[in-house]
Design a protein around this motif. Structure first.
Motif, PDB file in Angstrom:
ATOM      1  N   TRP A   1      12.392  -2.648  17.095  1.00 52.34           N
ATOM      2  CA  TRP A   1      13.116  -1.297  17.429  1.00 52.34           C
ATOM      3  C   TRP A   1      12.640  -0.052  17.152  1.00 52.34           C
ATOM      4  CZ3 TRP A   1      16.028   0.890  20.376  1.00 52.34           C
ATOM      5  CH2 TRP A   1      16.617   2.168  20.185  1.00 52.34           C
ATOM      6  N   GLY A   2      11.840  -0.035  15.749  1.00 52.81           N
ATOM      7  CA  GLY A   2      11.133   1.176  15.213  1.00 52.81           C
ATOM      8  C   GLY A   2      10.345   1.785  16.224  1.00 52.81           C
TER       9      GLY A   2
ATOM     10  N   ARG B   1      28.090  -6.706  22.586  1.00 49.46           N
ATOM     11  CA  ARG B   1      27.199  -7.462  23.453  1.00 49.46           C
ATOM     12  C   ARG B   1      27.701  -7.916  24.837  1.00 49.46           C
ATOM     13  NH1 ARG B   1      29.264 -11.216  19.484  1.00 49.46           N
ATOM     14  NH2 ARG B   1      30.129 -12.980  20.492  1.00 49.46           N
ATOM     15  N   SER B   2      26.612  -8.160  25.676  1.00 50.35           N
ATOM     16  CA  SER B   2      27.075  -8.434  27.050  1.00 50.35           C
ATOM     17  C   SER B   2      28.034  -7.905  27.826  1.00 50.35           C
ATOM     18  CB  SER B   2      27.710 -10.160  26.659  1.00 50.35           C
ATOM     19  OG  SER B   2      26.791 -10.875  26.350  1.00 50.35           O
ATOM     20  N   ASN B   3      28.031  -6.567  27.668  1.00 45.00           N
ATOM     21  CA  ASN B   3      28.780  -5.746  28.877  1.00 45.00           C
ATOM     22  C   ASN B   3      27.638  -5.211  29.822  1.00 45.00           C
ATOM     23  OD1 ASN B   3      31.159  -4.738  27.215  1.00 45.00           O
ATOM     24  ND2 ASN B   3      29.722  -4.456  25.867  1.00 45.00           N
TER      25      ASN B   3
ATOM     26  N   TRP C   1      18.671  -6.558  21.850  1.00 43.59           N
ATOM     27  CA  TRP C   1      18.010  -6.888  22.865  1.00 43.59           C
ATOM     28  C   TRP C   1      18.797  -6.739  24.003  1.00 43.59           C
ATOM     29  CZ3 TRP C   1      13.229  -7.217  21.566  1.00 43.59           C
ATOM     30  CH2 TRP C   1      12.959  -7.561  20.272  1.00 43.59           C
ATOM     31  N   ALA C   2      18.737  -5.606  24.715  1.00 45.71           N
ATOM     32  CA  ALA C   2      19.563  -4.847  25.576  1.00 45.71           C
ATOM     33  C   ALA C   2      18.746  -4.247  26.770  1.00 45.71           C
ATOM     34  CB  ALA C   2      20.757  -4.221  25.245  1.00 45.71           C
ATOM     35  N   TRP C   3      19.097  -4.403  28.159  1.00 44.15           N
ATOM     36  CA  TRP C   3      18.365  -3.763  29.186  1.00 44.15           C
ATOM     37  C   TRP C   3      18.935  -2.633  29.669  1.00 44.15           C
ATOM     38  CZ3 TRP C   3      13.537  -5.123  30.703  1.00 44.15           C
ATOM     39  CH2 TRP C   3      12.944  -4.584  31.987  1.00 44.15           C
ATOM     40  N   VAL C   4      18.566  -1.674  28.935  1.00 44.54           N
ATOM     41  CA  VAL C   4      19.451  -0.296  29.002  1.00 44.54           C
ATOM     42  C   VAL C   4      18.590   0.795  29.444  1.00 44.54           C
ATOM     43  CG1 VAL C   4      20.903   1.548  28.077  1.00 44.54           C
ATOM     44  CG2 VAL C   4      21.216  -0.852  27.496  1.00 44.54           C
ATOM     45  N   PHE C   5      18.598   1.332  30.853  1.00 40.78           N
ATOM     46  CA  PHE C   5      17.577   2.290  31.054  1.00 40.78           C
ATOM     47  C   PHE C   5      18.212   3.204  32.355  1.00 40.78           C
ATOM     48  CE2 PHE C   5      14.877  -1.166  29.937  1.00 40.78           C
ATOM     49  CZ  PHE C   5      13.972  -0.493  29.076  1.00 40.78           C
ATOM     50  N   PRO C   6      19.107   3.864  31.716  1.00 43.58           N
ATOM     51  CA  PRO C   6      19.419   5.206  32.639  1.00 43.58           C
ATOM     52  C   PRO C   6      18.628   6.124  32.913  1.00 43.58           C
ATOM     53  CG  PRO C   6      20.489   5.445  30.368  1.00 43.58           C
ATOM     54  CD  PRO C   6      19.575   4.228  30.332  1.00 43.58           C
TER      55      PRO C   6
ATOM     56  N   ARG D   1      24.158   6.820  14.449  1.00 44.48           N
ATOM     57  CA  ARG D   1      24.719   5.476  13.940  1.00 44.48           C
ATOM     58  C   ARG D   1      25.191   5.150  15.450  1.00 44.48           C
ATOM     59  NH1 ARG D   1      22.883   3.817   9.345  1.00 44.48           N
ATOM     60  NH2 ARG D   1      22.720   5.415   7.770  1.00 44.48           N
ATOM     61  N   ALA D   2      24.918   5.442  16.441  1.00 47.89           N
ATOM     62  CA  ALA D   2      25.458   4.738  17.711  1.00 47.89           C
ATOM     63  C   ALA D   2      24.797   3.543  17.749  1.00 47.89           C
ATOM     64  CB  ALA D   2      25.246   5.781  18.853  1.00 47.89           C
ATOM     65  N   LYS D   3      25.152   2.505  18.343  1.00 47.88           N
ATOM     66  CA  LYS D   3      24.695   1.332  18.631  1.00 47.88           C
ATOM     67  C   LYS D   3      25.058   0.531  19.988  1.00 47.88           C
ATOM     68  CE  LYS D   3      27.694  -1.446  15.740  1.00 47.88           C
ATOM     69  NZ  LYS D   3      27.995  -2.480  14.498  1.00 47.88           N
ATOM     70  N   ILE D   4      24.140  -0.178  20.455  1.00 49.22           N
ATOM     71  CA  ILE D   4      24.393  -1.048  21.753  1.00 49.22           C
ATOM     72  C   ILE D   4      23.827  -2.507  21.577  1.00 49.22           C
ATOM     73  CG2 ILE D   4      23.895  -1.454  24.150  1.00 49.22           C
ATOM     74  CD1 ILE D   4      23.234   1.462  24.330  1.00 49.22           C
ATOM     75  N   GLY D   5      24.927  -3.360  21.592  1.00 53.07           N
ATOM     76  CA  GLY D   5      24.840  -4.970  21.232  1.00 53.07           C
ATOM     77  C   GLY D   5      23.785  -5.515  22.072  1.00 53.07           C
ATOM     78  N   HIS D   6      23.385  -6.662  21.644  1.00 53.12           N
ATOM     79  CA  HIS D   6      22.491  -7.764  22.511  1.00 53.12           C
ATOM     80  C   HIS D   6      23.232  -7.925  23.719  1.00 53.12           C
ATOM     81  CE1 HIS D   6      20.273  -7.994  18.771  1.00 53.12           C
ATOM     82  NE2 HIS D   6      20.974  -8.914  18.244  1.00 53.12           N
TER      83      HIS D   6
END
Length: 221
Positions: A12-13, A73-75, A35-40, A48-53
């Motif tokens: 992550w770092g 997770r899993s959204n 471990w998320a596929w986030v590419f807007p 402190r915002a976070k997106i789950g696996h």
């Protein structure tokens, strides 16, 4: 695509730094993506915002997560970018933005589907709770035989129950609850209400001293 694959596999770092360098994303040092596929097109994650696996966030113009926002997770968060030459939504050119904006201390739990073809805005200290809710900003306009999209707005200090459907044009006012398995298909403006049913209607008003509506931290113990 290759750059996306590289960043996805890195710790992550290093991933955070490359997301900034390669894609211009603004991610606070204390924010985190699993471990998320986030590419807007553009991504802003504040303190402190976070997106789950296993969450997917693709084909959007913009995602902004305020301080202490939690997406579980899993959204499945998708859209239809406003740029490009597609015939879809051409009648809304310059009027539509494919985006998800979530205010400080709000949370979206897990296994939800957010169709951000048009804007979905979630206010501060709100909770999209439970599982398998659908937020659908686009549909087919059968009168004009074309796809159309309308924004969705969830106010501040709202609680959205499990397995609901929220359609384009819907608005849940601040300090309100949407009951489990409800269908919200219109804009309401009366705060402090419990909305429920298919379609949802104002069932009753709630006391303003409920502690959920006065908390100063997003996490509910």
């Amino acid at each position: 695509m290759l750059k996306k694959l590289i960043t996805f596999l890195l710790p992550w770092g290093l991933r955070r730094r490359l997301l900034h360098y390669w894609f211009g994303y603004e991610i606070h040092p204390t924010a985190r993506i699993g471990w998320a596929w986030v590419f807007p097109g553009k991504l802003i994650m504040k303190e402190r915002a976070k997106i789950g696996h296993f969450t997917v966030g693709i084909h959007l113009d913009y995602i902004e997560l305020g301080k202490y926002v939690s997406i579980g997770r899993s959204n499945w968060i998708t859209g239809f970018p406003s740029s490009g030459k597609s015939k879809h939504f051409a009648h809304q050119s310059g009027q539509r933005r494919s985006e998800l904006i979530v205010g400080d201390h709000s949370s979206i739990t897990k296994h939800h589907h957010l169709d951000c073809t048009n804007s979905i805005h979630v206010g501060r200290f709100s909770t999209i709770a439970g599982y398998q809710s659908q937020f659908l900003t686009h549909s087919i306009d059968i009168r004009l035989n074309r796809q159309d999209s309308i924004p969705i707005a969830i106010g501040d200090y709202c609680f959205v129950g499990t397995n609901v459907v929220v359609l384009g044009g819907a608005k849940l006012p601040s300090y309100s609850v949407l009951g489990a398995k409800s269908l919200l298909n219109k804009a309401y403006d009366k705060e402090w209400g419990l909305y429920a049913g298919v379609p949802a209607n104002l069932v009753k008003y709630m006391d303003k001293d409920y502690q959920y509506f006065t908390r100063q931290e997003g996490f509910v113990f």
